[in-house]
Write a protein that holds these residues in place. Structure first.
Motif, PDB file in Angstrom:
ATOM      1  N   VAL A  16       0.911  -1.152  -0.029  1.00 12.39           N
ATOM      2  CA  VAL A  16       0.093   0.049  -0.130  1.00 12.39           C
ATOM      3  C   VAL A  16       0.867   1.305   0.060  1.00 12.39           C
ATOM      4  CG1 VAL A  16      -0.057  -0.035   2.556  1.00 12.39           C
ATOM      5  CG2 VAL A  16      -2.002   0.960   1.250  1.00 12.39           C
ATOM      6  N   THR A  17       0.408   2.101  -0.733  1.00 12.15           N
ATOM      7  CA  THR A  17       1.291   3.477  -0.845  1.00 12.15           C
ATOM      8  C   THR A  17       0.856   4.744  -0.025  1.00 12.15           C
ATOM      9  OG1 THR A  17       2.370   2.674  -2.930  1.00 12.15           O
ATOM     10  CG2 THR A  17       2.459   4.990  -2.354  1.00 12.15           C
ATOM     11  N   ILE A  18       1.505   5.241   0.661  1.00 13.23           N
ATOM     12  CA  ILE A  18       1.037   6.250   1.589  1.00 13.23           C
ATOM     13  C   ILE A  18       0.962   7.650   0.598  1.00 13.23           C
ATOM     14  CG2 ILE A  18       1.648   7.885   3.829  1.00 13.23           C
ATOM     15  CD1 ILE A  18       0.450   4.828   4.093  1.00 13.23           C
ATOM     16  N   SER A  19      -0.399   8.346   1.100  1.00 11.88           N
ATOM     17  CA  SER A  19      -0.781   9.726   0.381  1.00 11.88           C
ATOM     18  C   SER A  19       0.233  10.955   0.883  1.00 11.88           C
ATOM     19  CB  SER A  19      -1.996  10.119   0.397  1.00 11.88           C
ATOM     20  OG  SER A  19      -2.636   8.976  -0.421  1.00 11.88           O
ATOM     21  N   GLY A  20       0.102  12.050   0.247  1.00  9.03           N
ATOM     22  CA  GLY A  20       0.667  13.273   0.986  1.00  9.03           C
ATOM     23  C   GLY A  20       0.084  13.444   2.203  1.00  9.03           C
TER      24      GLY A  20
END
Ligand code: UD1
Length: 424
Positions: A16-20
């Motif tokens: 999973v990729t974390i957002s700003g």
């Protein structure tokens, strides 16, 4: 109104990729009010709070263009220094326009935010600091009305560290005449990021990340291009989700260095946490061990992860004591977690959780942003079906959370209620 429906029990496995970071993006957007010209911010999260802040800047007379995760903001055109009640009541961070407006326009009229679900949340320290810098403050008809000449540098000591208070005063001081020293300042990574953004704009700030921040005022600031840091609270929420579901998640773009307090607690609870590339792998094993938690300002355990840890500790075996020292009423999630079988007693600022190793799905209601996240996590780990209503709270701070969770194996979907039939 949307609801989220979860069938619990699936392990979360994958990437999973974390957002700003929301709490870094909002003050940066406010900082554009100190400049002429167009600033560009990349990695802006797609969230309701960002849309609200965009609407606020447009209301003030600025121009905002959005293309995916990139925002272009021109605030040189701002004419009307007033933040109305309708916007401030939906998002307290609107108060961040106060310092920049009074510094650049010499006038600001901002609705008082009032209390919220997690406590009284006064803004007395923001006002005290701006007054020390020479602003005249009147409170009338529910609004703070401020006028000033050019603000003057001052020595300001906060009774308690305040994140948006430190940010507001740092922005105001950047254009003030002379030196401002902020003592007992907030040290959160988002405060440091804002100081770096202001310095990129031409400000002279040092000491950020320590108790004492020194700001040497300048005549003007210029627009910049900047990429927003990843969201440590979103990252922490996914780390806890992996731990609770005996998952194996690689959390990419994770600011692990800002999450020490959480990592210590997860490891104590028996969770494997291993840095990997630009992220961290979190593997939840069998039984969660109960660990005590006490929230405090950074670098302490973040209050914004307290509700999620309460959900996790409801799944542990044994007794957990959670002490909330930052906000006085941040246990709204408890009564909903109880509906899912959690055994939790509240005594003032302390929650005592008697974990019994399991939760059971139930219909629950979100009451604030982080409480909503804790209910989603509880639903992922519980037996059976959980239905979380009022998910608009979640949309304020988590970008497409149900899509990110579904992509790593959760059985989760969003449903829209059919519009009610008109009564005749
Ligand atoms: C910010 C974060 C929020 C986080 C909180 C604490 C943003 C947009 N929001 O909120 O997600 O939960 O920090 O980490 O960044 N206080 C006063 N007087 C003031 C200001 C604050 O008494 O003038 C008190 C508050 O009531 C609270 C404590 O100080 O008890 C800390 O609050 P503060 O750091 O100001 O929180 P926010 O900046 O509103």
């Amino acid at each position: 109104m949307d609801r989220i429906i979860i069938r619990g029990g699936n392990r979360l496995i994958g990437e999973v990729t974390i957002s700003g970071a929301k709490n870094a993006a909002l003050p940066m957007m406010a900082a554009t009010l100190l400049t002429e010209g167009c600033s560009t911010f990349r990695n802006i999260p797609e969230l309701r709070d960002i849309v609200t802040f965009k609407t606020l800047i447009e209301h003030l007379g600025g121009k905002v263009e959005q293309e995916g995760h990139t925002l272009r903001i021109e605030s040189g055109t701002v004419k009307m220094p007033e933040a109305p009640y309708e916007l401030v009541k939906t998002m307290r961070a609107s108060i961040l326009v106060l310092g920049p407006l009074v510094a650049r326009m010499k006038r600001a009229r901002v609705s008082l935010p009032g209390g919220c679900a997690i406590g009284a949340r006064p803004i007395n320290l923001h006002l005290m600091g701006l007054e020390r810098m020479g602003a005249k403050v009147r409170i009338e008809h529910g609004y703070v009305d401020m006028t000033a000449g050019r603000l003057k540098g001052a020595d300001i000591c906060f009774d308690t560290p305040t994140v948006t208070g430190t940010e507001n005063l740092m922005m105001a001081a950047a254009l003030a005449e002379g030196v401002t020293v902020l003592e007992n300042a907030a040290k959160e990574p988002e405060v440091v990021e804002l100081a770096m953004v202001l310095n990129k704009m031409g400000a002279r700030i040092d000491g950020m990340g320590t108790d004492t921040i020194r700001i040497d005022g300048v005549e003007e600031l210029r627009p910049i291009v900047h990429t927003v840091m990843p969201d440590r609270i979103e990252a922490g929420t996914f780390m806890i989700a992996s731990a609770m579901t005996r998952g194996n998640l690689l959390i990419r773009n994770c600011p692990l260095e800002d999450l020490d307090a959480l990592v210590v607690k997860l490891k104590e609870a028996g969770v494997e946490v291993t840095p990997e590339g630009d992220g961290v792998r979190v593997v939840g094993s069998g039984q969660i061990r109960s660990v005590d938690i006490k929230t405090s300002p950074y670098p302490g355990f973040p209050t914004d992860l307290q509700a999620q840890m309460a959900a996790m500790m409801s799944m542990a075996n044994g007794l957990t004591v959670i002490t909330e020292t930052v906000f006085e009423n941040r246990f709204m999630h408890v009564s909903e977690l109880r509906r899912m079988g959690a055994k939790i007693k509240i005594d003032g600022r302390t929650a005592i959780i008697k974990g019994n190793g399991r939760l059971s799905g139930a219909p629950v209601m979100a009451t604030d942003l982080r409480a909503s996240a804790s209910l989603v996590l509880a639903g992922l780990a519980a037996d059976g079906k959980t239905e979380v209503s009022r998910v608009y709270h979640l949309d304020r701070g988590y970008e497409r959370i149900e899509k990110k969770l579904a992509a790593v194996g959760a059985d989760i979907k969003r449903v829209k209620d059919a519009p009610k039939a008109r009564q005749v």
